[in-house]
Design a protein around this motif. Structure first.
Motif, PDB file in Angstrom:
ATOM      1  N   LEU A  26     -36.671 -62.170 -16.976  1.00 27.67           N
ATOM      2  CA  LEU A  26     -37.553 -61.098 -16.499  1.00 27.67           C
ATOM      3  C   LEU A  26     -38.357 -61.557 -15.286  1.00 27.67           C
ATOM      4  O   LEU A  26     -38.566 -60.794 -14.349  1.00 27.67           O
ATOM      5  N   SER A  29     -36.036 -61.771 -12.230  1.00 27.61           N
ATOM      6  CA  SER A  29     -35.653 -60.460 -11.702  1.00 27.61           C
ATOM      7  C   SER A  29     -36.841 -59.693 -11.129  1.00 27.61           C
ATOM      8  O   SER A  29     -36.681 -58.602 -10.599  1.00 27.61           O
ATOM      9  N   GLY A  30     -38.057 -60.254 -11.265  1.00 29.89           N
ATOM     10  CA  GLY A  30     -39.238 -59.623 -10.704  1.00 29.89           C
ATOM     11  C   GLY A  30     -39.949 -58.653 -11.633  1.00 29.89           C
ATOM     12  O   GLY A  30     -40.900 -57.997 -11.240  1.00 29.89           O
ATOM     13  N   HIS A  31     -39.492 -58.543 -12.870  1.00 32.27           N
ATOM     14  CA  HIS A  31     -40.135 -57.637 -13.827  1.00 32.27           C
ATOM     15  C   HIS A  31     -41.443 -58.204 -14.372  1.00 32.27           C
ATOM     16  O   HIS A  31     -42.319 -57.447 -14.770  1.00 32.27           O
ATOM     17  N   LEU A  32     -41.551 -59.505 -14.419  1.00 35.49           N
ATOM     18  CA  LEU A  32     -42.786 -60.178 -14.839  1.00 35.49           C
ATOM     19  C   LEU A  32     -43.186 -61.170 -13.757  1.00 35.49           C
ATOM     20  O   LEU A  32     -42.336 -61.853 -13.194  1.00 35.49           O
ATOM     21  N   TYR A  44     -48.177 -66.850 -17.649  1.00 35.60           N
ATOM     22  CA  TYR A  44     -48.131 -65.394 -17.508  1.00 35.60           C
ATOM     23  C   TYR A  44     -49.538 -64.854 -17.640  1.00 35.60           C
ATOM     24  O   TYR A  44     -50.267 -65.240 -18.550  1.00 35.60           O
ATOM     25  N   ASP A  48     -50.711 -58.738 -17.181  1.00 35.52           N
ATOM     26  CA  ASP A  48     -49.309 -58.415 -16.904  1.00 35.52           C
ATOM     27  C   ASP A  48     -48.516 -58.278 -18.204  1.00 35.52           C
ATOM     28  O   ASP A  48     -47.671 -57.393 -18.332  1.00 35.52           O
ATOM     29  N   PHE A  52     -46.688 -54.903 -19.524  1.00 31.33           N
ATOM     30  CA  PHE A  52     -45.260 -54.919 -19.855  1.00 31.33           C
ATOM     31  C   PHE A  52     -45.042 -54.481 -21.298  1.00 31.33           C
ATOM     32  O   PHE A  52     -44.083 -53.772 -21.602  1.00 31.33           O
ATOM     33  N   TRP A  55     -45.189 -50.799 -21.368  1.00 28.98           N
ATOM     34  CA  TRP A  55     -43.945 -50.271 -20.807  1.00 28.98           C
ATOM     35  C   TRP A  55     -42.816 -50.361 -21.839  1.00 28.98           C
ATOM     36  O   TRP A  55     -42.047 -49.413 -21.994  1.00 28.98           O
ATOM     37  N   GLN A  59     -40.493 -47.319 -23.517  1.00 27.93           N
ATOM     38  CA  GLN A  59     -39.034 -47.328 -23.460  1.00 27.93           C
ATOM     39  C   GLN A  59     -38.412 -47.189 -24.850  1.00 27.93           C
ATOM     40  O   GLN A  59     -37.330 -46.677 -25.006  1.00 27.93           O
TER      41      GLN A  59
END
Length: 64
Positions: A26, A29-32, A44, A48, A52, A55, A59
């Motif tokens: 994650l 890929s830039g999601h976190l 982390y 953030d 997440f 989010w 989903q």
């Protein structure tokens, strides 16, 4: 969660229910977003992780 708190990967994974491998993917890929310590360790931001988590909850809900 306090936005100034930095979580270790194991702590972030526990909060999200994800493995360390998935967390790294994650982040790659830039999601976190990760923060690096002076020693080069990944951390982390708590805000953030909380965002997440919200989010992920959206989903997981079925579409109406």
């Amino acid at each position: 969660m306090d936005p100034q708190i930095l979580l270790r990967p194991a702590e972030a994974g526990q909060v999200l229910g994800l493995s360390l491998r998935v967390l790294r993917r994650l982040a790659a890929s830039g999601h976190l977003v990760t923060v690096r310590t002076l020693g080069g360790h990944r951390r982390y931001r708590a805000d953030d992780i909380a965002a997440f988590q919200r989010w992920l909850g959206r989903q997981a809900q079925p579409h109406r």
